[in-house]
Design an enzyme around this catalytic site. Structure first.
Site, PDB file in Angstrom:
ATOM      1  N   GLY A  91      -4.605   7.026   2.143  1.00  0.00           N
ATOM      2  CA  GLY A  91      -5.952   6.517   1.854  1.00  0.00           C
ATOM      3  C   GLY A  91      -6.649   7.320   0.773  1.00  0.00           C
ATOM      4  O   GLY A  91      -7.340   6.766  -0.088  1.00  0.00           O
TER       5      GLY A  91
ATOM      6  N   LYS B 265      -2.143  -6.702   0.372  1.00  0.00           N
ATOM      7  CA  LYS B 265      -3.289  -7.571   0.121  1.00  0.00           C
ATOM      8  C   LYS B 265      -4.058  -7.249  -1.151  1.00  0.00           C
ATOM      9  O   LYS B 265      -4.247  -6.087  -1.488  1.00  0.00           O
ATOM     10  CB  LYS B 265      -4.267  -7.458   1.288  1.00  0.00           C
ATOM     11  CG  LYS B 265      -3.733  -8.033   2.567  1.00  0.00           C
ATOM     12  CD  LYS B 265      -4.748  -7.822   3.650  1.00  0.00           C
ATOM     13  CE  LYS B 265      -4.367  -8.585   4.906  1.00  0.00           C
ATOM     14  NZ  LYS B 265      -5.271  -8.253   5.999  1.00  0.00           N
TER      15      LYS B 265
ATOM     16  N   GLY C  77       0.506   5.277   1.256  1.00  0.00           N
ATOM     17  CA  GLY C  77       1.396   5.693   2.337  1.00  0.00           C
ATOM     18  C   GLY C  77       2.702   4.926   2.360  1.00  0.00           C
ATOM     19  O   GLY C  77       3.786   5.522   2.434  1.00  0.00           O
TER      20      GLY C  77
ATOM     21  N   ARG D  43       4.325  17.126   6.743  1.00  0.00           N
ATOM     22  CA  ARG D  43       2.978  17.611   6.449  1.00  0.00           C
ATOM     23  C   ARG D  43       2.813  19.090   6.776  1.00  0.00           C
ATOM     24  O   ARG D  43       2.039  19.791   6.122  1.00  0.00           O
ATOM     25  CB  ARG D  43       1.936  16.785   7.211  1.00  0.00           C
ATOM     26  CG  ARG D  43       1.790  15.418   6.583  1.00  0.00           C
ATOM     27  CD  ARG D  43       0.720  14.601   7.224  1.00  0.00           C
ATOM     28  NE  ARG D  43       0.485  13.408   6.426  1.00  0.00           N
ATOM     29  CZ  ARG D  43      -0.104  12.312   6.886  1.00  0.00           C
ATOM     30  NH1 ARG D  43      -0.526  12.251   8.127  1.00  0.00           N
ATOM     31  NH2 ARG D  43      -0.280  11.295   6.088  1.00  0.00           N
TER      32      ARG D  43
HETATM   33  P1  ADP Z   1       0.424   1.379   0.314  1.00  0.00           P
HETATM   34  O1  ADP Z   1       0.380   1.924   1.716  1.00  0.00           O
HETATM   35  O2  ADP Z   1       1.494   2.023  -0.506  1.00  0.00           O
HETATM   36  O3  ADP Z   1      -0.917   1.397  -0.352  1.00  0.00           O
HETATM   37  P2  ADP Z   1       0.188  -1.332   1.240  1.00  0.00           P
HETATM   38  O4  ADP Z   1      -0.241  -0.833   2.560  1.00  0.00           O
HETATM   39  O5  ADP Z   1      -0.812  -2.012   0.402  1.00  0.00           O
HETATM   40  O6  ADP Z   1       0.888  -0.161   0.398  1.00  0.00           O
HETATM   41  O7  ADP Z   1       1.361  -2.404   1.407  1.00  0.00           O
HETATM   42  C1  ADP Z   1       2.583  -2.132   2.032  1.00  0.00           C
HETATM   43  C2  ADP Z   1       3.083  -3.333   2.769  1.00  0.00           C
HETATM   44  O8  ADP Z   1       3.075  -4.490   1.949  1.00  0.00           O
HETATM   45  C3  ADP Z   1       4.499  -3.175   3.250  1.00  0.00           C
HETATM   46  O9  ADP Z   1       4.514  -3.085   4.660  1.00  0.00           O
HETATM   47  C4  ADP Z   1       5.204  -4.424   2.754  1.00  0.00           C
HETATM   48  O10 ADP Z   1       6.070  -5.008   3.706  1.00  0.00           O
HETATM   49  C5  ADP Z   1       4.054  -5.340   2.448  1.00  0.00           C
HETATM   50  N1  ADP Z   1       4.455  -6.382   1.493  1.00  0.00           N
HETATM   51  C6  ADP Z   1       4.986  -6.232   0.276  1.00  0.00           C
HETATM   52  N2  ADP Z   1       5.293  -7.408  -0.272  1.00  0.00           N
HETATM   53  C7  ADP Z   1       4.956  -8.348   0.626  1.00  0.00           C
HETATM   54  C8  ADP Z   1       5.047  -9.775   0.660  1.00  0.00           C
HETATM   55  N3  ADP Z   1       5.564 -10.445  -0.351  1.00  0.00           N
HETATM   56  N4  ADP Z   1       4.595 -10.408   1.756  1.00  0.00           N
HETATM   57  C9  ADP Z   1       4.084  -9.722   2.786  1.00  0.00           C
HETATM   58  N5  ADP Z   1       3.965  -8.382   2.826  1.00  0.00           N
HETATM   59  C10 ADP Z   1       4.398  -7.706   1.759  1.00  0.00           C
HETATM   60 MG    MG Z   2      -0.316   1.054   3.542  1.00  0.00          MG
END
Ligand code: ADP
Ligand code: MG
Length: 422
Positions: free
Chosen positions: A402, A226, A379, A40
């Protein structure tokens, strides 16, 4: 929201004091406080260097972590964690603040710039004000952690005014913080001409461009943990994408909604109806919505669990979905092949465990092989792409977790809205 904002190149900064909001919210080693990743700080260099070269005096500022700006808020936080409020001292509170000082950032920034970065002991207190007043063109001062001021997160106009009074121009380059209406990210723009730095400019051009006027077909790949944290993104991208690909933990709520058995997979029962609504919205709009035909599951959530590939609609009761399967990989790779733009948010599986990173890696690989504009937001997604070695193959990896999510949700970003329109 208008993404066409004035940049540092649209204002004359020569001989002026420029308040520059950066995102120096760097990860630190818990024990030693050492900066564990200076990405960063490096990302801020082009704007800083440009301003210094133009003969501006740069007053940089940033937040770091979540300090308690008052002793009262410190006591409250500690009490929530189960500590006895009576045992807490002001000294301990001050120690907790010291851990979130920007002094290590000033040091690292100085090393990267090859020049002295003057560190202020406060944000708008006597030290900062005096050092800002004495600052000369070509010099750079870093204010202390903006969240040491209790007015920061409340977007207190008095604090914003004080910060603004040190400078003549405000430049925001903290994309990671533009989704927050704080004094240093938005409030100050009420008192100074406000423009973007190069980092924000790039985010607006690329993500803003993809949302407002994408090169088609636009394929959105959505995964992560989620459904509930991605509702806004799914909903907004359904309005503009030609194809939506679903993976990650949110898959199983969709599969269950479709009548599948998901075993012990991540499931958000409250969102089943929502998933069905989204499937219907996609059908009504003629948007292709793809779910994985097969799933790699495991009997327990661990790195050394045995990967078992099954049909996605029939995940055994004692298994949980951990990744998309080989058929899904083939289908998803095919679906992105001729895309004009690809927006990717959310890993396809638990990529932190190598045995379940194959889907995420395959998608990264598929993206790198297309001629499309490829945009990574979120992230964990950015971390996954980096970790798997595909970072330099993408058009753009957003610097805001975010913030990039809220951007993709189509929300107005206060730290962008406050900048001057072109
Ligand atoms: P981002 O930060 O890119 O927006 P998220 O925070 O929504 O992404 O999700 C990232 C997390 O989702 C990772 O830590 C990953 O392990 C988890 N994840 C992905 N697939 C699964 C799964 N099938 N079951 C549980 N967790 C999952
Ligand atoms: Mg995340």
């Amino acid at each position: 929201m208008n993404y066409n904002k004035k940049t540092v190149k649209d204002v004359d900064v020569k001989g002026k004091k420029v308040l520059l909001r950066c995102d120096f919210n760097v990860p630190q080693d818990k024990a030693t406080g050492a900066i564990t990743d200076d990405k960063r700080i490096r990302a801020a260099l082009p704007t800083i260097q440009y301003l210094l070269d133009q003969g501006a005096a740069v007053i940089a500022c940033s937040h770091l972590g979540k300090p308690n700006a008052t002793f009262e808020s410190y006591v409250k936080k500690q009490a929530e964690k189960g500590k006895d409020p009576a045992s807490l001292t002001e000294e301990e509170w001050k120690k907790s603040l010291k851990k979130l000082s920007l002094a290590p950032v000033a040091k690292r920034l100085g090393e990267l710039l090859g020049r002295e970065v003057i560190m202020a002991a406060d944000v708008v207190g006597p030290d900062a004000t005096a050092k800002a007043a004495a600052l000369k063109p070509g010099e750079i001062l870093l204010l202390e952690n903006t969240r040491f001021e209790k007015g920061e997160t409340k977007n207190d106009p008095e604090l914003a005014k004080k910060m603004a009074s040190m400078a003549q121009v405000y430049v925001s380059d903290a994309f990671g913080a533009v989704h927050r209406a704080h004094a240093s990210t938005a409030g100050v723009a009420d008192y100074l001409p406000a423009v973007s730095g190069f980092l924000i400019q790039k985010e607006l051009e690329i993500i803003g461009g993809a949302l407002a006027n994408p090169k088609r077909p636009l394929v959105a790949i959505l995964g992560g943990s989620k459904v509930s944290s991605k509702i806004g993104v799914i909903n907004n991208l359904l309005e503009i994408a030609d194809t939506i690909i679903i993976g990650g933990g949110m898959t199983y709520t969709f599969l269950k909604a479709q009548g599948g058995s998901v075993g012990k997979s991540l499931l958000e029962a409250d969102w089943l109806d929502y998933c069905n609504e989204m499937m219907k919205k996609a059908a009504d709009k003629g948007v292709k919505l793809l779910l994985p035909e097969d799933t790699v599951c495991a009997k327990e959530f661990s790195a050394d669990a045995e990967p078992i590939t099954v049909d996605s609609m029939n995940i055994p009761d004692d298994c949980m979905g951990m990744d998309i399967g080989p058929k899904a990989i083939a289908a998803y790779s095919e679906a992105v092949k001729d895309a004009g733009t690809i927006i990717w948010n959310g890993p396809m599986g638990v990529f932190e465990f190598p045995a379940f990173a194959k889907g995420t890696e395959a998608v990264a690989k598929a993206l790198s092989g297309t001629a499309a504009i490829t945009i990574i937001g979120g992230g964990d997604s950015a971390a996954a792409v980096q970790q798997l070695g595909y970072a330099d193959k993408m058009t753009h990896i957003s610097t805001g977790g975010g913030a990039s999510l809220e951007f993709m949700e189509g929300k107005e970003l206060p730290g962008v809205a406050c900048l001057l329109d072109r």
